[in-house]
Write a protein that holds these residues in place. Structure first.
Motif, PDB file in Angstrom:
ATOM      1  N   ALA A  92       0.834  -1.203   0.000  1.00 44.22           N
ATOM      2  CA  ALA A  92       0.000   0.000   0.000  1.00 44.22           C
ATOM      3  C   ALA A  92       0.868   1.252   0.000  1.00 44.22           C
ATOM      4  O   ALA A  92       0.556   2.230  -0.688  1.00 44.22           O
ATOM      5  CB  ALA A  92      -0.930  -0.005   1.211  1.00 44.22           C
ATOM      6  N   GLY A  94       3.873   1.465  -1.257  1.00 45.78           N
ATOM      7  CA  GLY A  94       4.382   1.547  -2.619  1.00 45.78           C
ATOM      8  C   GLY A  94       3.331   2.107  -3.563  1.00 45.78           C
ATOM      9  O   GLY A  94       3.603   3.012  -4.357  1.00 45.78           O
ATOM     10  N   GLY A  95       2.112   1.584  -3.444  1.00 52.07           N
ATOM     11  CA  GLY A  95       1.031   2.029  -4.320  1.00 52.07           C
ATOM     12  C   GLY A  95       0.740   3.507  -4.140  1.00 52.07           C
ATOM     13  O   GLY A  95       0.566   4.253  -5.106  1.00 52.07           O
ATOM     14  N   LEU A  97       2.775   5.878  -2.884  1.00 53.56           N
ATOM     15  CA  LEU A  97       3.883   6.701  -3.384  1.00 53.56           C
ATOM     16  C   LEU A  97       3.853   6.759  -4.903  1.00 53.56           C
ATOM     17  O   LEU A  97       4.074   7.808  -5.516  1.00 53.56           O
ATOM     18  CB  LEU A  97       5.222   6.135  -2.915  1.00 53.56           C
ATOM     19  CG  LEU A  97       5.548   6.325  -1.439  1.00 53.56           C
ATOM     20  CD1 LEU A  97       6.867   5.650  -1.102  1.00 53.56           C
ATOM     21  CD2 LEU A  97       5.618   7.801  -1.104  1.00 53.56           C
ATOM     22  N   TYR A  98       3.556   5.606  -5.524  1.00 53.51           N
ATOM     23  CA  TYR A  98       3.504   5.568  -6.983  1.00 53.51           C
ATOM     24  C   TYR A  98       2.434   6.525  -7.498  1.00 53.51           C
ATOM     25  O   TYR A  98       2.678   7.351  -8.379  1.00 53.51           O
ATOM     26  CB  TYR A  98       3.227   4.149  -7.461  1.00 53.51           C
ATOM     27  CG  TYR A  98       3.099   4.044  -8.953  1.00 53.51           C
ATOM     28  CD1 TYR A  98       4.228   4.027  -9.760  1.00 53.51           C
ATOM     29  CD2 TYR A  98       1.847   3.998  -9.564  1.00 53.51           C
ATOM     30  CE1 TYR A  98       4.126   3.962 -11.129  1.00 53.51           C
ATOM     31  CE2 TYR A  98       1.727   3.935 -10.935  1.00 53.51           C
ATOM     32  CZ  TYR A  98       2.873   3.914 -11.712  1.00 53.51           C
ATOM     33  OH  TYR A  98       2.771   3.858 -13.075  1.00 53.51           O
ATOM     34  N   LEU A  99       1.224   6.407  -6.921  1.00 50.71           N
ATOM     35  CA  LEU A  99       0.118   7.247  -7.395  1.00 50.71           C
ATOM     36  C   LEU A  99       0.421   8.729  -7.198  1.00 50.71           C
ATOM     37  O   LEU A  99       0.113   9.555  -8.054  1.00 50.71           O
ATOM     38  CB  LEU A  99      -1.168   6.899  -6.639  1.00 50.71           C
ATOM     39  CG  LEU A  99      -1.859   5.620  -7.075  1.00 50.71           C
ATOM     40  CD1 LEU A  99      -3.082   5.374  -6.214  1.00 50.71           C
ATOM     41  CD2 LEU A  99      -2.264   5.721  -8.526  1.00 50.71           C
ATOM     42  N   TYR A 102       4.902   9.047  -8.890  1.00 51.01           N
ATOM     43  CA  TYR A 102       5.516   8.440 -10.064  1.00 51.01           C
ATOM     44  C   TYR A 102       4.572   8.303 -11.254  1.00 51.01           C
ATOM     45  O   TYR A 102       4.994   8.386 -12.390  1.00 51.01           O
ATOM     46  CB  TYR A 102       6.076   7.050  -9.722  1.00 51.01           C
ATOM     47  CG  TYR A 102       7.315   7.093  -8.873  1.00 51.01           C
ATOM     48  CD1 TYR A 102       8.566   7.291  -9.443  1.00 51.01           C
ATOM     49  CD2 TYR A 102       7.238   6.943  -7.496  1.00 51.01           C
ATOM     50  CE1 TYR A 102       9.710   7.337  -8.656  1.00 51.01           C
ATOM     51  CE2 TYR A 102       8.372   6.990  -6.703  1.00 51.01           C
ATOM     52  CZ  TYR A 102       9.612   7.181  -7.297  1.00 51.01           C
ATOM     53  OH  TYR A 102      10.737   7.230  -6.533  1.00 51.01           O
ATOM     54  N   LEU A 111      -6.521   5.410 -12.182  1.00 49.66           N
ATOM     55  CA  LEU A 111      -6.183   4.505 -11.085  1.00 49.66           C
ATOM     56  C   LEU A 111      -6.797   4.967  -9.767  1.00 49.66           C
ATOM     57  O   LEU A 111      -7.273   4.147  -8.985  1.00 49.66           O
ATOM     58  CB  LEU A 111      -4.666   4.403 -10.945  1.00 49.66           C
ATOM     59  CG  LEU A 111      -3.985   3.468 -11.941  1.00 49.66           C
ATOM     60  CD1 LEU A 111      -2.482   3.503 -11.759  1.00 49.66           C
ATOM     61  CD2 LEU A 111      -4.500   2.044 -11.774  1.00 49.66           C
ATOM     62  N   ASN A 206      17.288  14.074  -5.437  1.00 46.94           N
ATOM     63  CA  ASN A 206      16.431  13.537  -6.493  1.00 46.94           C
ATOM     64  C   ASN A 206      15.136  13.044  -5.861  1.00 46.94           C
ATOM     65  O   ASN A 206      14.880  13.268  -4.673  1.00 46.94           O
ATOM     66  CB  ASN A 206      17.153  12.439  -7.278  1.00 46.94           C
ATOM     67  CG  ASN A 206      17.834  11.455  -6.364  1.00 46.94           C
ATOM     68  OD1 ASN A 206      17.380  11.239  -5.247  1.00 46.94           O
ATOM     69  ND2 ASN A 206      18.924  10.865  -6.835  1.00 46.94           N
ATOM     70  N   LYS A 207      14.319  12.349  -6.657  1.00 53.53           N
ATOM     71  CA  LYS A 207      12.985  12.011  -6.173  1.00 53.53           C
ATOM     72  C   LYS A 207      13.037  11.159  -4.909  1.00 53.53           C
ATOM     73  O   LYS A 207      12.375  11.440  -3.928  1.00 53.53           O
ATOM     74  CB  LYS A 207      12.216  11.297  -7.287  1.00 53.53           C
ATOM     75  CG  LYS A 207      10.733  11.306  -7.026  1.00 53.53           C
ATOM     76  CD  LYS A 207       9.973  10.811  -8.219  1.00 53.53           C
ATOM     77  CE  LYS A 207       9.337  11.944  -8.990  1.00 53.53           C
ATOM     78  NZ  LYS A 207       8.637  11.505 -10.179  1.00 53.53           N
ATOM     79  N   TRP A 208      13.837  10.109  -4.956  1.00 48.88           N
ATOM     80  CA  TRP A 208      13.885   9.224  -3.785  1.00 48.88           C
ATOM     81  C   TRP A 208      14.418   9.971  -2.569  1.00 48.88           C
ATOM     82  O   TRP A 208      13.956   9.775  -1.448  1.00 48.88           O
ATOM     83  CB  TRP A 208      14.731   7.986  -4.096  1.00 48.88           C
ATOM     84  CG  TRP A 208      14.999   7.146  -2.892  1.00 48.88           C
ATOM     85  CD1 TRP A 208      16.211   6.860  -2.361  1.00 48.88           C
ATOM     86  CD2 TRP A 208      14.024   6.502  -2.059  1.00 48.88           C
ATOM     87  NE1 TRP A 208      16.063   6.078  -1.252  1.00 48.88           N
ATOM     88  CE2 TRP A 208      14.726   5.846  -1.043  1.00 48.88           C
ATOM     89  CE3 TRP A 208      12.632   6.442  -2.068  1.00 48.88           C
ATOM     90  CZ2 TRP A 208      14.095   5.121  -0.051  1.00 48.88           C
ATOM     91  CZ3 TRP A 208      11.991   5.716  -1.073  1.00 48.88           C
ATOM     92  CH2 TRP A 208      12.718   5.066  -0.082  1.00 48.88           C
ATOM     93  N   LEU A 211      11.526  11.821  -1.203  1.00 46.31           N
ATOM     94  CA  LEU A 211      10.577  10.917  -0.560  1.00 46.31           C
ATOM     95  C   LEU A 211      11.104  10.502   0.804  1.00 46.31           C
ATOM     96  O   LEU A 211      10.377  10.485   1.793  1.00 46.31           O
ATOM     97  CB  LEU A 211      10.352   9.673  -1.423  1.00 46.31           C
ATOM     98  CG  LEU A 211       9.628   9.872  -2.749  1.00 46.31           C
ATOM     99  CD1 LEU A 211       9.374   8.531  -3.411  1.00 46.31           C
ATOM    100  CD2 LEU A 211       8.315  10.584  -2.531  1.00 46.31           C
TER     101      LEU A 211
END
Lengths: 311, 352
Positions: A92, A94-95, A97-99, A102, A111, A206-208, A211
């Protein structure tokens, strides 16, 4: 500031307050009625009711005495919910953060809509999907896990029968709570102050980097709250577990073994054929479940409310 | 762009997007991804790794290897960034896979049973093993609608009152009410069923649609109350002030200014509440049971509903029974989907 209300307004405020308090009253009544009906069992069995493992309906003439206790089912409830949580929370996060960070804008909106919809797929459909579709995959994974990690006690099995195990039920429950956990996590992540993220980029991150330094710490308590809301849902899940697990009354920590059960599915299974006394025992089990989920949910609510100052 | 061209048509300037990924890199990325995917297919075909899940896991593993190889000369910061991109995307795909699979399988397996008779007949004279041309779920659909209607009629006023309390009255109990509503949304559905069983069903000595509706109402109330609060919060303070300035009392302002402003938002609250409970099975197993005949009476005996229909036929377990269960699920999912679309439409109206 003192406000003076006239009679009409006082009536209005009284009625509205009354309406608002119904939820409190209903919640109280649930506790009171379940406890009253279950009191007999609590009196008869005492602490044994939640530690014992037997669920035997007596013969009625006293030859075989009634013996009801939910220890095994409580353990089953916790085991299945923990498996669900272990699977769902990382996915969740991961999902979410992706939404939030990314996903290309075009598929992101679709989505998010689908995610809202997924959060309201009835658990019954998860159960149906679980036995008809997922079990095939789940059994194969279970065999693999058993082959490679079978030396760890919780992954060992007594019989080579991998279907209908807490592992599979846990996976399905995990899928069940992923949508709600993801959408809470996404909500929290999206509230990250934009300037903090931009600061990260400005400092050459950078992005990570952004985050890790800003977004994830900022959303931590919100994600914990979301996970606990998911846990609350998993603890009280009935039909999916009912369809996916064989009810066996003994402590089972071997998650690949095909036996288990949880309190809610116990109630659904035994309800139809229960005697008067057994029914009281089921209501008592419901009371325990009610308290358990209430504690989990109240904790979750407190955490979420503290982490989102606006809500 | 050649210089000769630009001298002839000096006015045309190609729009530049220096921030977007250059085409060459995009093509390279795509081809690397495609190659890994193809290689994963080879792995699945010729090794012990099997199935679409095996393919996905191989693919994700390969992606990580490829990323590590491609960033081998980059600094550790870039490396971590690229690696986390792959890991987060993989986690997201895994997280979305189950429900995408559910949508897919329910549609594929359910549509076989979508026939006119499914919506026009009950199962009174049909056995579970009869072909799908016979019998249907009319009784279940009617039962579900009946119960949901009663439940809405009970919860909608209470939910709105609760929202009005939190946004208009703002009494001393605001924190408590909000906290209780939030906690109540976590009450397990089976507990709601047991509650109604120990009270209403025991008192009236009969299972009924009304009992089922009461159980659903318990589950629906928190959703409606919370959504109503969210919606009422959107009403600008100016509107209330305008109401008071016109000499209206608080109750008049609430009922004639605030609530009408968010009428469609409150509709959304009701719809979301219905979507929350339409698929609830557990409480109905203890309160309304099921029935194979079409019934309308809310107080008189067991009644069918879509969830218990699906649940029942799934338990029977024969081929056609399971096909009926899938079709029932499809109808259920379609109802939820329609409700959501409606909620979005109504929800969007207020914001403008």
């Amino acid at each position: 500031m003192t406000v003076i209300y006239n009679r009409e307004d006082k009536i209005f405020r009284g009625v509205v307050t009354g309406g608002a308090l119904t939820s409190l009253i209903v919640l109280g009544l649930i506790g009171v009625f379940l406890f009253m009906r279950g009191a007999q069992i609590f009196g008869d069995k005492g602490i044994q009711f939640i530690t014992g493992t037997n669920w035997t309906a007596g013969s009625g003439d006293g030859v075989i005495p009634d013996d009801f206790s939910i220890g095994a089912m409580l353990v089953g409830t916790i085991v299945v919910s923990l498996i669900a949580l272990v699977i769902a929370v990382p996915l969740a996060i991961g999902g979410a953060l992706y939404l939030e960070f990314y996903a290309p804008r075009r598929i992101r909106r679709t989505l998010v809509t689908l995610l809202d919809l997924a959060a309201s797929i009835p658990s019954l459909i998860f159960g149906l999907w679980g036995i008809e579709i997922f079990t095939g995959f789940g059994e194969r994974w279970a065999v693999l896990i058993n082959n490679w990690l079978g030396f760890i006690p919780i992954f060992s099995v007594e019989f080579d029968n991998f279907g209908r195990s807490p592992f599979i039920a846990g996976c399905v429950l995990g899928s069940l709570i992923i949508p709600i956990t993801t959408s809470v996590a996404r909500e929290v992540y999206s509230r990250t102050p934009r300037d903090l993220v931009d600061t990260c980029y400005a400092l050459g991150g950078n992005k990570w980097g952004a985050l890790r330094a800003v977004v994830i710490p900022y959303g931590k308590s919100g994600v914990i709250g979301g996970a606990m809301l998911g846990l609350g849902r998993a603890l009280g899940e009935t039909v999916a577990v009912y369809l996916l697990l064989n009810l066996v009354f003994r402590y089972n920590f071997r998650i690949l073994e095909s036996e288990g059960g949880n309190v809610a599915s116990l109630i659904a299974t035994k309800f139809g054929e229960a005697t008067e006394y057994e029914l009281n025992a089921l209501v008592a089990a419901g009371f325990v479940l009610f308290l358990l989920t209430l504690v989990v949910n109240m904790t979750a609510t407190t955490i979420v409310q503290r982490s989102t100052p606006r809500a | 762009m050649s210089t000769t061209m630009s001298s002839e048509t000096a006015a045309t300037v190609e729009p530049q997007t220096p921030w977007s990924t250059p085409r060459a890199i995009r093509i390279r990325t795509t081809s690397v991804v495609a190659l890994s995917a193809a290689f994963a297919v080879v792995v699945v075909l010729f090794t012990g790794v099997a199935g679409i899940d095996g393919w996905a896991i191989t693919f994700m593993g390969l992606s990580i290897v490829v990323v590590l190889a491609r960033t081998s000369r980059a600094g550790s910061k870039e490396r971590k960034d690229a690696l986390m991109r792959v890991i987060i995307t993989s986690a997201a795909v895994t997280a979305f896979a189950p429900w995408l699979s559910i949508f897919g399988s329910v549609i594929l397996k359910g549509y076989l049973g979508i026939r006119p008779n499914f919506f026009s007949q009950d199962m009174r004279t049909t056995t579970p093993d009869d072909f799908l041309e016979f019998g249907g779920a009319l009784h279940a659909i009617v039962g579900s609608l009946l119960m949901v209607l009663i439940a809405s009629a009970i919860t909608l006023p209470l939910g709105i009152l609760s929202g009005v309390y939190l946004t208009e009255v703002r009494g001393r109990l605001t924190f408590l009410v909000r906290f209780v509503v939030q906690s109540m949304s976590g009450v397990p559905s089976i507990v709601a069923g047991l509650f109604i069983y120990t009270t209403w069903v025991t008192a009236t000595e009969s299972f009924s649609a009304f009992a089922g509706a009461l159980a659903l109402a318990v589950l629906m109330l928190p959703t409606v109350a919370r959504t109503a609060e969210e919606v009422l919060k959107l009403v600008p303070e100016d509107l209330r002030a305008a109401g008071y300035a016109l000499g209206a009392r608080q109750w008049r302002t609430a009922f004639m200014v605030v609530i009408p402003t968010v009428r469609s938002g409150l509709t959304t609250a009701a719809i979301l509440g219905v979507a929350r409970v339409i698929g609830e099975t557990a409480p109905l197993l203890l309160t309304s049971l099921s029935n194979s005949a079409l019934r309308f009476h809310p107080f008189d005996g067991p009644i069918a509903s879509l969830p218990t229909y699906v649940f029942g036929y799934l338990q029977i377990g024969t081929e056609y029974a399971i096909a009926r269960a899938w079709t029932g699920s499809l109808v259920l999912l379609a109802i939820v989907f329609v409700l959501f679309t409606l909620a979005r439409r109504f929800g969007g109206k207020d914001k403008r």
